[in-house]
Design a protein around this motif. Structure first.
Motif, PDB file in Angstrom:
ATOM      1  N   LEU A  43       0.826  -1.207   0.000  1.00 53.50           N
ATOM      2  CA  LEU A  43       0.000   0.000   0.000  1.00 53.50           C
ATOM      3  C   LEU A  43       0.860   1.257   0.000  1.00 53.50           C
ATOM      4  CD1 LEU A  43      -2.789  -1.106   2.519  1.00 53.50           C
ATOM      5  CD2 LEU A  43      -3.056  -0.703   0.066  1.00 53.50           C
ATOM      6  N   ARG A  44       1.940   1.213   0.750  1.00 52.46           N
ATOM      7  CA  ARG A  44       2.827   2.390   0.765  1.00 52.46           C
ATOM      8  C   ARG A  44       3.529   2.555  -0.583  1.00 52.46           C
ATOM      9  NH1 ARG A  44       2.944   4.645   5.585  1.00 52.46           N
ATOM     10  NH2 ARG A  44       2.425   3.416   7.447  1.00 52.46           N
ATOM     11  N   ALA A  45       3.919   1.445  -1.194  1.00 53.50           N
ATOM     12  CA  ALA A  45       4.554   1.528  -2.509  1.00 53.50           C
ATOM     13  C   ALA A  45       3.575   1.992  -3.573  1.00 53.50           C
ATOM     14  CB  ALA A  45       5.139   0.169  -2.891  1.00 53.50           C
ATOM     15  N   MET A  52      -3.394  10.322  -5.708  1.00 50.08           N
ATOM     16  CA  MET A  52      -3.937  10.261  -4.348  1.00 50.08           C
ATOM     17  C   MET A  52      -5.450  10.055  -4.375  1.00 50.08           C
ATOM     18  SD  MET A  52      -5.682  12.435  -2.066  1.00 50.08           S
ATOM     19  CE  MET A  52      -5.211  14.107  -2.433  1.00 50.08           C
ATOM     20  N   THR A  53      -6.130  10.691  -5.315  1.00 51.60           N
ATOM     21  CA  THR A  53      -7.585  10.547  -5.422  1.00 51.60           C
ATOM     22  C   THR A  53      -7.965   9.108  -5.757  1.00 51.60           C
ATOM     23  OG1 THR A  53      -7.762  12.836  -6.158  1.00 51.60           O
ATOM     24  CG2 THR A  53      -9.633  11.399  -6.598  1.00 51.60           C
ATOM     25  N   PHE A  54      -7.252   8.528  -6.706  1.00 49.12           N
ATOM     26  CA  PHE A  54      -7.543   7.141  -7.085  1.00 49.12           C
ATOM     27  C   PHE A  54      -7.295   6.201  -5.905  1.00 49.12           C
ATOM     28  CE2 PHE A  54      -6.303   3.003  -8.748  1.00 49.12           C
ATOM     29  CZ  PHE A  54      -7.346   2.732  -9.633  1.00 49.12           C
ATOM     30  N   PHE A  55      -6.208   6.407  -5.194  1.00 47.24           N
ATOM     31  CA  PHE A  55      -5.884   5.571  -4.041  1.00 47.24           C
ATOM     32  C   PHE A  55      -6.953   5.710  -2.964  1.00 47.24           C
ATOM     33  CE2 PHE A  55      -3.714   4.733  -0.003  1.00 47.24           C
ATOM     34  CZ  PHE A  55      -3.085   3.532  -0.267  1.00 47.24           C
ATOM     35  N   ILE A  69       3.538   5.588  -4.735  1.00 48.11           N
ATOM     36  CA  ILE A  69       4.528   6.001  -5.743  1.00 48.11           C
ATOM     37  C   ILE A  69       4.158   5.429  -7.110  1.00 48.11           C
ATOM     38  CG2 ILE A  69       6.952   5.866  -6.411  1.00 48.11           C
ATOM     39  CD1 ILE A  69       7.647   5.678  -3.442  1.00 48.11           C
ATOM     40  N   ASN A  70       3.744   4.176  -7.115  1.00 49.17           N
ATOM     41  CA  ASN A  70       3.456   3.521  -8.396  1.00 49.17           C
ATOM     42  C   ASN A  70       2.257   4.117  -9.114  1.00 49.17           C
ATOM     43  OD1 ASN A  70       5.576   1.779  -7.964  1.00 49.17           O
ATOM     44  ND2 ASN A  70       4.321   0.120  -7.157  1.00 49.17           N
ATOM     45  N   LEU A  71       1.341   4.717  -8.378  1.00 49.28           N
ATOM     46  CA  LEU A  71       0.151   5.289  -9.004  1.00 49.28           C
ATOM     47  C   LEU A  71       0.418   6.634  -9.671  1.00 49.28           C
ATOM     48  CD1 LEU A  71      -2.604   4.373  -6.385  1.00 49.28           C
ATOM     49  CD2 LEU A  71      -2.439   3.554  -8.737  1.00 49.28           C
ATOM     50  N   LEU A  72       1.578   7.211  -9.439  1.00 51.76           N
ATOM     51  CA  LEU A  72       1.918   8.468 -10.096  1.00 51.76           C
ATOM     52  C   LEU A  72       2.150   8.220 -11.586  1.00 51.76           C
ATOM     53  CD1 LEU A  72       4.434   9.975  -7.518  1.00 51.76           C
ATOM     54  CD2 LEU A  72       2.001  10.493  -7.751  1.00 51.76           C
TER      55      LEU A  72
END
Length: 1183
Positions: A379-381, A478-481, A384-387
């Motif tokens: 989840l923490r990774a 961030m919104t998607f997460f 970064i990966n969602l950018l």
């Protein structure tokens, strides 16, 4: 003899050089090709010339040609050669293997490949019966040198590919060779393993020496051996892979540390692990340093696939029937997998997502503490990966360099990233189930950090974020997460465990956040909608949320701006409207106390024409209607709806609007389509007229989609929504919107009729030159039909429509769709009040079905909404409404599709050189678009038809087919076709449709005609689902012979068109067998058709025919019967264009390796098996 051969070889060398030289003219090249082909077909000196041209003294091109001649001899002349000639050619080929090539590092790859092909072709024809020592001879060749060893590896690899992978041999020869390979697999694997170990060890010793050519030679052999092993590992028995405590796999793992061999070793390991194995592998640590070395990067991809395959094995075995424990080194495995997930490469990160989903989803593993801890790291990774970074055209992150290797353009990267994001979202949701509270905290921290972050980012000229600036990218990720996490938390956590206070605090922070950047504001609105469930626990916070959303509905960058809004601004306004709609849809009862406040605010916005667009007005109206459904009072809701749509009603029923809607010429003038515009960017004078029509239609659509009665029958009855009950006691509801809408229907039907009339030639001629192409398919629809992804990146600062022509085109497209949407939703919404409309069938036929011949294909899919109309139609209106509607609709579809596909077939066969050149000049031609649209329309139609057979599965009804006799024919139940009678559970809609002979005939004609249309997906669907479902309803009827002939011929035509495709072939063959088996006993015409099949075996047909008529085949013989029938109709199966003119290769069968002894017919000979059952067996002649 030598002199003529030498002269002939000189001529052949000249011809080959002419063909290969770039300076040769087309005429000379064709003459040379003709000479060469005639030589190969007719010359008696092919072997002698081929051997002479293949000598080492010749150039590589000439040697390759010489080997091709020898291969041609083996493939096409082997059966005509004398045994002595075969032996001589075989010996000469073995000599070429022994000393006919240059050293391994100097020899050309295509020469090696050509030589190995000759050997394999001889093996396919003679081994093992006539060449039993082949494997020993191959093994002896490896003792000569490295070059011979590599050639042997190529021979063994190609043999496995031809026999197992591609199966390019007759069945008996393939079985003989495969059986012999399997028998010798122990020695083959020991041989390969010995070669691999020998040359790898020598390579390791010599690689340390500078400039060691011998080391490269050993490396080349090692690579060839690993490639050969990869060709065998996929299909050999598992014992050969796991033998000696998985020694082979251990070698592969050790080779992963050798940079020059690790890629091939990883390929072998991946193939092995992908099979049903349970392995314990030591996970090797790796890291990427320096620049990208493509071979190293490819190895990382293969190693990543290996780890993912291991994860699949773990998930499959744990919890299965096999007793397997959780691996003790699971933490090491997950760390290695996580290393790929956190790698800069987009490809590597994406490759691991499905594995993470499987691990988090697994019933046993998801409860393991190691997986729980890794879920938190994942989840923490993910933050970064969602950018969305790493575009190949940029250099703003380490992933860009990898993206330039994997993607051709930014569009390709974006398409891949969107797929990756969807997979990661699913994995995030699964991780939330494992660690819900930790996921909540991670999402909460990210939102807080993003709100508090003060940074200077890349802006546009207007001082706003662009789509790819860091702030916008971070907010978007961030919104998607946040959506993924909180959407899951509210589903899995009990009400008491939800952290309400922390959630409200977070929502308060988001609501208080102020920004004028449209991209960021859009993200803020999404987060508010995501966090809205917290408000239901503290209702006093609701007004604050609404006051945050409502101003965004009228968001502007510059107050009272005269210019067109940018796409980003429009997205914010639409997003705000969608947020209100979503809240009112999902929490309508919760929103009811705020209804008056919302209504007053909306009326204030409606009063100012400049504040809202017509679409935004409709969205707010729909939100109010959704909340009004909670009034649970028919009269109150009806009064509100009348008041809400009163302005629309007045405008829609005005004389001016009536004159516009009922006359095509007036309509075109009213919307401005007959005006000539010199400046396309000028102010649109008629835009207000178009927006009024769109607003009226969209309002009607919003009402029929949203207005409903209470779901609770008791509440509906108490609120006066129930008017009566059906014969079985079911309540009949009335919709409060029915009465206001009924007055609007005549003009709606008129508008639909007018729109269909616009496609007539006389009305097309009324269009001005400016708008002459406004009826064409829009670019968005065209790209969707062709599968072209939409362009991305910085489109947010451009206006939605660039000029008046595009706005006009969008108006016609959306208006046409929305009118049909109203018609489709009117039935489920208004129910009895709609279906009781006087002359409803005539009005629909006279509007929606008028001039359909002129309506283009890209408008036709709107007809699928009639399914809603049909499915919700009460029984009382089946005869008066459905048959008059469906009959003309299906008849038109049959005629239209037949005509359109005929045009496509003619266009394919009459393609000229000029058309080919025009196609090359244009990336997408009109013909390609039309053909693809026709495929989509056809699939829409077949999808529509597939809904109707659902009513046919459980019953049978009498139908006279093609004017046949009404007499029912009794069919013996032993044939598998039993006499059916109407079922007591017969669907009333099914009765209606089946009682109409015309509708049934049309459905049958559409389905069977579709088998020979050039669309394999549609063909397979029709053959496997629709055709037999429809036909079996009338199998007991006395069908006309012409009908039976047409049905069976249609299936055979489908085989001719699509038989080369495995899926279509199976479905069509099964359909043909069902028809033949069911109808052949009564219709000799089917036998006449079978006799006309090319190359049919008459005796086999006679035998099969007799069995079919007598129905002597047992259930155990069903498979054999299908195979026999498939062979009988093989002559109808069409070939792909590339295979139609290919010269066939004939490989003769050799004496069988294993013969089954004929069983004795005397049961008393074998006393061990003699018993009453065998004595009285039907197989015994004496019985």
């Amino acid at each position: 003899m030598a002199e003529p051969i030498r002269a002939l070889c000189d001529e052949l060398i000249k011809a080959v050089n002419v063909m290969m030289e770039a300076e040769s003219s087309q005429t000379y090249r064709l003459e040379a090709l003709k000479f060469i082909e005639e030589f190969k077909e007719k010359s008696p000196f092919c072997v002698e010339c081929g051997l002479q041209l293949a000598e080492k003294s010749q150039t590589a091109v000439v040697r390759h040609f010489g080997l091709q001649i020898l291969e041609h001899v083996v493939k096409f002349k082997w059966n005509d050669m004398a045994p002595q000639e075969k032996l001589q050619l075989k010996n000469c080929t073995m000599d070429l293997l022994s000393n006919g090539t240059h050293p391994i590092l100097l020899e050309e790859c295509h020469v090696k490949d050509a030589l190995s092909r000759i050997v394999v072709e001889m093996i396919k024809r003679e081994w093992p019966q006539h060449w039993p020592d082949m494997l020993k001879e191959m093994e002896a060749l490896t003792a000569i040198g490295d070059a011979q060893t590599e050639l042997v590896m190529l021979v063994l690899l190609r043999l496995a590919e031809d026999v197992i992978t591609f199966q390019t041999l007759p069945t008996q020869r393939r079985r003989d060779i495969q059986h012999t390979l399997t028998q010798n697999m122990d020695s083959i694997f020991n041989f390969l393993l010995g070669i691999l170990q020998l040359h790898v060890n020598e390579y390791k010793k010599l690689i340390k020496l500078p400039f060691s050519l011998q080391a490269k030679a050993h490396w080349r052999v090692g690579v060839a051996t690993l490639n050969t092993l990869a060709g065998y590992i996929d299909w050999v028995a598992l014992v050969h892979i796991t033998n000696d405590n998985c020694h082979l796999l251990e070698i592969f793992c050790l080779l992963l540390s050798e940079p020059e061999l690790q890629l091939e070793a990883a390929e072998c390991l991946l193939i092995a692990i992908s099979r049903k194995l349970y392995l314990k592998l030591s996970i090797l640590q790796f890291r990427s340093s320096g620049g990208i070395v493509e071979r190293r990067y490819t190895f990382l991809k293969r190693l990543c696939q290996v780890l993912c395959a291991l994860g699949f094995q773990i998930c499959s075995l744990l919890g299965s029937d096999i007793e397997v424990q959780v691996p003790v080194n699971l933490d090491k495995y997950m760390e290695a997998l996580f290393a790929f997930t956190s790698h800069p490469s987009q490809f590597l990160k994406s490759s691991t997502q499905i594995t993470w989903g499987n691990l988090f989803r697994h019933e046993i593993l998801s409860k393991n503490p190691v997986v729980g801890q890794m879920a938190i790291k994942y989840l923490r990774a993910a933050r970064i990966n969602l950018l969305k970074t790493g575009f190949p055209s940029k250099n703003d992150c380490p992933g860009c360099e990898f993206s330039r290797v994997d993607f051709d353009s930014d569009e390709d990267f974006n398409c891949s990233f969107n797929s990756f994001r969807a997979q990661q979202g699913e994995a995030v949701r699964l991780a939330c189930k494992i660690v819900p509270f930790e996921a909540f905290q991670i999402a909460r921290e990210w939102v807080q950090y993003q709100i508090l972050l003060l940074s200077v980012e890349t802006k546009t000229e207007k001082g706003l974020c662009s789509a790819l600036s860091l702030s916008a990218v971070q907010w978007d990720a961030m919104t998607f997460f946040t959506e993924s996490v909180f959407g899951q938390l509210f589903k899995i956590l009990e009400k008491e465990k939800i952290p309400i206070d922390e959630g409200i605090e977070l929502l308060q922070m988001v609501v208080n956040y102020e920004t004028r950047d449209p991209l960021i504001l859009s993200c803020v609105l999404t987060i508010i909608s995501t966090l809205f469930p917290f408000v239901t626990h503290q209702p006093h916070f609701l007004p604050q949320v609404l006051f945050k959303i409502f101003p965004s509905i009228t968001f502007e960058l510059v107050e009272e701006c005269k210019g067109p809004r940018t796409r980003a601004v429009k997205n914010v306004r639409r997003h705000a409207c969608s947020s209100i709609l979503r809240i009112c849809r999902d929490y309508s009862d919760f929103m009811l106390p705020c209804f008056d406040m919302m209504y007053e605010h909306a009326k204030g916005l409606f009063s100012n024409e400049l504040l809202l667009t017509q679409m935004e007005k409709c969205a707010l109206m729909e939100a109010l209607i959704l909340v009004s459904n909670q009034f649970k009072d028919y009269n109150k809701q009806k009064a509100f709806l009348k008041e809400l749509i009163a302005p629309v009603t007045a405008q829609w029923l005005s004389e001016e609007m009536r004159s516009v809607l009922w006359d095509p010429a007036t309509f075109l003038a009213y919307v401005g389509a007959d005006q000539v515009i010199s400046d396309l960017d000028t102010e649109d004078q008629m835009g207000i007229n178009r927006s009024q029509i769109s607003f009226c239609v969209n309002t009607i659509l919003g009402v029929v989609k949203r207005a409903r009665w209470p779901a609770n029958p008791e509440e509906a009855k108490a609120g006066s929504f129930v008017v009566s009950t059906t014969s079985d006691g079911a309540p009949i509801y009335r919709n409060p919107c029915a009465e206001p809408l009924q007055a609007l229907l005549p003009n709606l039907f008129a508008l639909i009729r007018t729109q269909n009339s616009l496609f007539l030639p006389e009305n097309i001629n009324r269009l001005s030159k400016t708008f002459s192409r406004v009826y064409d398919i829009m670019d968005v629809e065209k790209n969707f039909a062709l599968g072209i992804p939409q362009p991305v990146l910085d489109a947010y600062d451009s206006s939605a429509y660039r000029n008046i022509v595009e706005r006009m085109q969008g108006f016609f497209s959306s208006l046409y769709d929305n009118c049909y949407q109203v018609l489709g939703n009117a039935g489920p919404c208004m129910q009895q009040d709609f279906y009781a409309t006087e002359d409803l069938a005539e009005q629909i036929v006279g509007s929606a079905f008028i001039h359909l011949d002129s309506v283009p294909d890209h408008r036709l899919p709107c007809l699928r909404i009639f399914l809603q109309l049909v499915m919700s139609c009460p029984y009382d209106y089946h005869d008066s409404l459905l048959c008059p509607l469906l009959g003309p609709l299906f008849a038109h579809l049959l005629q239209r599709l037949n005509f359109r596909w005929q045009i496509i077939n003619q266009r394919t066969s009459l393609c000229t050189q000029e058309e080919d050149e025009a196609y090359e000049e244009n990336h997408v031609t009109q013909e390609v678009v039309e053909e693809q649209l026709l495929r989509l329309v056809t699939r829409e139609v077949m999808d529509l038809l597939s809904k109707f057979p659902l009513f046919f599965f459980s019953f049978f009804f009498l139908i006279i087919f093609f004017l046949g006799d009404q007499e029912m024919v009794s069919v013996d139940s032993s044939q598998g076709i039993q006499m059916n009678t109407p079922s007591d559970e017969l669907s009333e809609l099914g009765k209606c449709l089946l009682q109409s002979e015309d509708i049934y005939m049309t459905l049958l004609a559409i389905c069977f005609n579709s088998l020979s249309w050039e669309d394999t997906i549609n063909c397979q669907r029709s053959a496997s689902v629709l055709c037999w479902t429809l036909l079996k309803q009338v199998l007991g009827c006395n069908l006309l012979p012409e009908a039976v002939t047409w049905l069976y011929t249609s299936v055979l035509k489908g085989l001719q068109m699509h038989g080369q495709h495995e899926g279509c072939n199976a479905a069509l063959t099964q359909l043909a067998l069902l028809i033949y088996e069911s109808l052949r006993p009564r219709y000799a015409e089917l036998r006449f058709i079978m006799n006309q099949i090319p190359d049919i075996h008459v005796e086999a047909l006679e035998q099969f025919d007799q069995k079919t008529i007598q129905s002597t085949v047992s259930k155990a013989g069903e498979k054999k019967k299908k195979e026999q029938f498939k062979r009988l109709i093989a002559g109808t199966v069409g070939k792909p264009l590339g295979q139609q003119f290919k010269k066939e290769v004939h490989i003769r069968n050799l004496p069988s390796l294993f013969k089954k002894p004929k069983p004795t017919k005397d049961m008393l000979e074998n006393t061990d098996t003699a018993c009453l059952i065998t004595l009285f067996s039907s197989d015994c002649d004496s019985c």
